[in-house]
Design an enzyme around this catalytic site. Structure first.
Site, PDB file in Angstrom:
ATOM      1  N   ASN A  15      20.631 -27.720  -4.950  1.00  0.00           N
ATOM      2  CA  ASN A  15      22.035 -27.999  -4.663  1.00  0.00           C
ATOM      3  C   ASN A  15      22.964 -26.869  -5.094  1.00  0.00           C
ATOM      4  O   ASN A  15      24.119 -27.086  -5.422  1.00  0.00           O
ATOM      5  CB  ASN A  15      22.493 -29.292  -5.335  1.00  0.00           C
ATOM      6  CG  ASN A  15      23.594 -29.968  -4.535  1.00  0.00           C
ATOM      7  OD1 ASN A  15      23.632 -29.863  -3.325  1.00  0.00           O
ATOM      8  ND2 ASN A  15      24.484 -30.661  -5.219  1.00  0.00           N
ATOM      9  N   TYR A  58      13.153 -11.472   6.207  1.00  0.00           N
ATOM     10  CA  TYR A  58      14.138 -12.416   5.680  1.00  0.00           C
ATOM     11  C   TYR A  58      14.165 -13.609   6.628  1.00  0.00           C
ATOM     12  O   TYR A  58      13.201 -13.886   7.333  1.00  0.00           O
ATOM     13  CB  TYR A  58      15.490 -11.699   5.523  1.00  0.00           C
ATOM     14  CG  TYR A  58      16.485 -12.440   4.675  1.00  0.00           C
ATOM     15  CD1 TYR A  58      16.159 -12.893   3.407  1.00  0.00           C
ATOM     16  CD2 TYR A  58      17.773 -12.683   5.140  1.00  0.00           C
ATOM     17  CE1 TYR A  58      17.073 -13.571   2.622  1.00  0.00           C
ATOM     18  CE2 TYR A  58      18.707 -13.361   4.366  1.00  0.00           C
ATOM     19  CZ  TYR A  58      18.343 -13.804   3.117  1.00  0.00           C
ATOM     20  OH  TYR A  58      19.248 -14.481   2.346  1.00  0.00           O
ATOM     21  N   ALA A 118      27.010 -29.295  -0.796  1.00  0.00           N
ATOM     22  CA  ALA A 118      26.483 -28.076  -1.422  1.00  0.00           C
ATOM     23  C   ALA A 118      27.329 -26.866  -1.108  1.00  0.00           C
ATOM     24  O   ALA A 118      27.070 -25.777  -1.596  1.00  0.00           O
ATOM     25  CB  ALA A 118      25.045 -27.827  -0.951  1.00  0.00           C
ATOM     26  N   LYS A 124      14.749 -11.046  -0.568  1.00  0.00           N
ATOM     27  CA  LYS A 124      16.097 -10.617  -0.947  1.00  0.00           C
ATOM     28  C   LYS A 124      16.076  -9.187  -1.476  1.00  0.00           C
ATOM     29  O   LYS A 124      16.908  -8.352  -1.117  1.00  0.00           O
ATOM     30  CB  LYS A 124      16.666 -11.541  -2.025  1.00  0.00           C
ATOM     31  CG  LYS A 124      16.970 -12.945  -1.573  1.00  0.00           C
ATOM     32  CD  LYS A 124      18.373 -13.055  -1.033  1.00  0.00           C
ATOM     33  CE  LYS A 124      18.707 -14.494  -0.679  1.00  0.00           C
ATOM     34  NZ  LYS A 124      20.031 -14.638  -0.096  1.00  0.00           N
ATOM     35  N   ARG A 163      15.131 -25.719  -3.649  1.00  0.00           N
ATOM     36  CA  ARG A 163      15.847 -25.901  -2.383  1.00  0.00           C
ATOM     37  C   ARG A 163      15.755 -24.616  -1.572  1.00  0.00           C
ATOM     38  O   ARG A 163      16.714 -23.879  -1.419  1.00  0.00           O
ATOM     39  CB  ARG A 163      17.309 -26.289  -2.648  1.00  0.00           C
ATOM     40  CG  ARG A 163      18.053 -26.749  -1.403  1.00  0.00           C
ATOM     41  CD  ARG A 163      19.417 -27.313  -1.788  1.00  0.00           C
ATOM     42  NE  ARG A 163      20.149 -27.763  -0.600  1.00  0.00           N
ATOM     43  CZ  ARG A 163      21.004 -26.984   0.078  1.00  0.00           C
ATOM     44  NH1 ARG A 163      21.225 -25.745  -0.302  1.00  0.00           N
ATOM     45  NH2 ARG A 163      21.634 -27.453   1.137  1.00  0.00           N
ATOM     46  N   ARG A 188       0.801  -1.222   0.000  1.00  0.00           N
ATOM     47  CA  ARG A 188       0.000   0.000   0.000  1.00  0.00           C
ATOM     48  C   ARG A 188       0.836   1.275   0.000  1.00  0.00           C
ATOM     49  O   ARG A 188       0.426   2.280  -0.579  1.00  0.00           O
ATOM     50  CB  ARG A 188      -0.935   0.005   1.217  1.00  0.00           C
ATOM     51  CG  ARG A 188      -1.922  -1.132   1.235  1.00  0.00           C
ATOM     52  CD  ARG A 188      -2.992  -0.928   2.286  1.00  0.00           C
ATOM     53  NE  ARG A 188      -2.452  -0.868   3.638  1.00  0.00           N
ATOM     54  CZ  ARG A 188      -2.196  -1.934   4.398  1.00  0.00           C
ATOM     55  NH1 ARG A 188      -2.397  -3.151   3.907  1.00  0.00           N
ATOM     56  NH2 ARG A 188      -1.730  -1.810   5.622  1.00  0.00           N
ATOM     57  N   ASN A 206      19.515 -22.434   7.188  1.00  0.00           N
ATOM     58  CA  ASN A 206      18.313 -21.662   7.510  1.00  0.00           C
ATOM     59  C   ASN A 206      17.067 -22.514   7.290  1.00  0.00           C
ATOM     60  O   ASN A 206      17.083 -23.432   6.473  1.00  0.00           O
ATOM     61  CB  ASN A 206      18.232 -20.427   6.603  1.00  0.00           C
ATOM     62  CG  ASN A 206      19.332 -19.432   6.871  1.00  0.00           C
ATOM     63  OD1 ASN A 206      19.639 -19.144   8.009  1.00  0.00           O
ATOM     64  ND2 ASN A 206      19.943 -18.919   5.814  1.00  0.00           N
TER      65      ASN A 206
END
Length: 498
Positions: free
Chosen positions: A241, A94, A267, A165, A147, A73, A371
């Site tokens: 990955n 985040y 990874a 982000k 992922r 808004r 995370n």
């Protein structure tokens, strides 16, 4: 186009007050545009109301929904409040709350944000970009949702990541929000729960892993470059990955050349390569640096004898050190200086592992980078308590302060890429870089200086005072005034739009 907004605020008897603004829109589109304020209150008053309402809420997801509603808004008000209390609100917009929001994305959906491009849109990606209202996009964050953090395949529900982000691109680096484009590539999902969810917003099909997927990504890249230019920043986020996290500065410098690292999960190749580069800057050869880095996954150590490795792992494959059947065995055998986790599988740094690190090192490095918080490899409390406060600890999501039995208080640091990508993005956009090498991330604190010094920039003339130039481009959260201070005509008073 001159659009008139009538505000029902008495100015003096029998005289109406009008606030005018030069805009390209009028009527309903203008009223719905979050980038123009239509209220006679000051931003200070609006921010105070916003902040008071937030403080009444205790549920993080409720706060997320409220914050995103304000963004829809009144964009400048949203960023003002976010920037004034970034430490408190970053965990909401985040990680870790954005992860929870992604799992519930179809259930808390209010208004579309960003572009959804599906595999059924092959051949038409450019026309989809043409429908995006902003024509001067400088930064794109794109995911295919495979992922998402440590939560796995969330399909189009992963849109919360590009949106979050890019919120930080603006809040932390001052990049204009209209120059930012969040994108989700929808090729299906292997998440059975979502495929049975009537509120799921994506394709109800298994994830497409055929050549059609590669063709879609190629078409997307070509369309972005053709539409917005070769110097458009494109950040790939949470593809299967693929993870790129910067090397925390605490372990850079001369010390980096003597550490030994065991990663929990293969990874971590991006982090591993950055560590190798830094070691090489401090005198080691590439082979010597790679010898100091080991990787461990659910099948054990990555060693030459394993048949399930590929060319990406080649530089980090070692001869087997013997019988290693657990991560604790790996720590006791390899005797690392640091352990870093990006597996997204929860508490894999067990108390025994942490104690072993404490026994092997005076200052063990323990980075639980997965995370959201629930997926972290260990808690800050375990890390500090079980090493008697001697560890250097960092996590991908925030943990609160830890008080040991002797009264010492430790405030955990966050080794999260949120602290690097907004600044890197700003430097890249302003200098017109067309290829972002790993070296840019090692020079992240001075991107503009580095890319001009190394002939990587495409935007000239080169700014002589780069800091002044950067600050001059930072987006202003204050409301625009579209006309001079006041106009007075008989019977009517005019004032600028606030």
């Amino acid at each position: 186009m001159l659009s008139r907004l009538r505000i029902a605020v008495p100015f003096r008897p029998c005289v109406s007050v009008y606030r005018w603004a030069h805009t390209k829109e009028k009527g309903k589109p203008l009223m719905l545009n979050p980038r123009t304020n239509k209220v006679s209150e000051t931003q200070d008053t609006q921010a105070m109301r916003f902040q008071r309402n937030l403080k009444k809420m205790t549920d993080p997801l409720e706060k997320y929904i409220y914050l995103m509603g304000i963004q829809e808004r009144n964009e400048r008000l949203f960023y003002r409040v976010l920037m004034e209390d970034i430490e408190e609100l970053m965990p909401i917009v985040y990680t870790p709350t954005v992860g929870l929001a992604c799992t519930q994305y179809g259930h808390i959906f209010r208004r579309p944000k960003g572009l959804f491009i599906s595999i059924k849109d092959r051949g038409h990606v450019r026309s989809i970009l043409d429908n995006w209202p902003e024509t001067r996009v400088a930064a794109v964050v794109v995911t295919d949702g495979e992922r998402i953090l440590g939560l796995g395949d969330l399909g189009v529900y992963g849109m919360g990541i590009p949106v979050g982000k890019l919120c930080l691109y603006t809040a932390c680096a001052g990049i204009r929000p209209e120059k930012c484009l969040p994108v989700t590539i929808d090729v299906g999902t292997n998440n059975e729960t979502l495929l049975k969810d009537p509120l799921y917003m994506g394709l109800y099909q298994k994830r497409d892993r055929t050549q059609a997927y590669d063709d879609l990504i190629d078409e997307f890249m070509e369309a972005v470059v053709e539409k917005y230019g070769q110097d458009t920043l494109i950040q790939f986020e949470d593809f299967g990955n693929h993870k790129r996290i910067p090397l925390p500065e605490e372990i850079q410098g001369e010390v980096i050349s003597v550490i030994k690292v065991v990663f929990m999960h293969q990874a971590a190749l991006g982090i591993a390569n950055l560590i190798v580069m830094t070691m090489m800057e401090n005198g080691l050869t590439q082979a010597e640096a790679r010898e100091k880095i080991w990787m461990f996954d659910k099948h054990g150590l990555l060693v030459k004898e394993r048949a399930d490795t590929d060319s990406n792992h080649e530089g980090f494959l070692h001869d087997s050190p013997g019988n290693v059947s657990s991560f604790l065995d790996a720590v006791n055998t390899i005797k690392p200086t640091a352990i870093m986790g990006v597996a997204g599988a929860g508490r894999l740094f067990t108390p025994d592992v942490i104690k072993a690190m404490g026994a092997l090192n005076d200052r063990p490095i323990i980075f639980a980078l997965s995370n959201p918080t629930a997926k972290a490899e260990c808690s800050a409390e375990d890390a500090y308590t079980l090493t008697d406060g001697r560890c250097l600890f960092a996590s991908g999501s925030p943990f609160g302060p830890v008080t040991l039995s002797d009264g010492r208080v430790f405030t955990p640091g966050q080794g999260n890429n949120a602290y690097i990508f907004p600044g890197v993005a700003l430097g890249v956009i302003l200098s017109g870089v067309r290829h972002i090498s790993d070296a840019v991330f090692l020079e992240a604190a001075k991107v503009m200086e580095y890319v001009y010094a190394n002939g990587m920039a495409f935007r000239y003339p080169e700014p002589m005072d780069k800091e002044r130039f950067v600050r001059s481009t930072v987006w202003n959260i204050e409301y625009d005034s579209f006309l001079p201070d006041t106009y007075d005509w008989p019977g009517v008073s005019f004032a600028p739009l606030k």
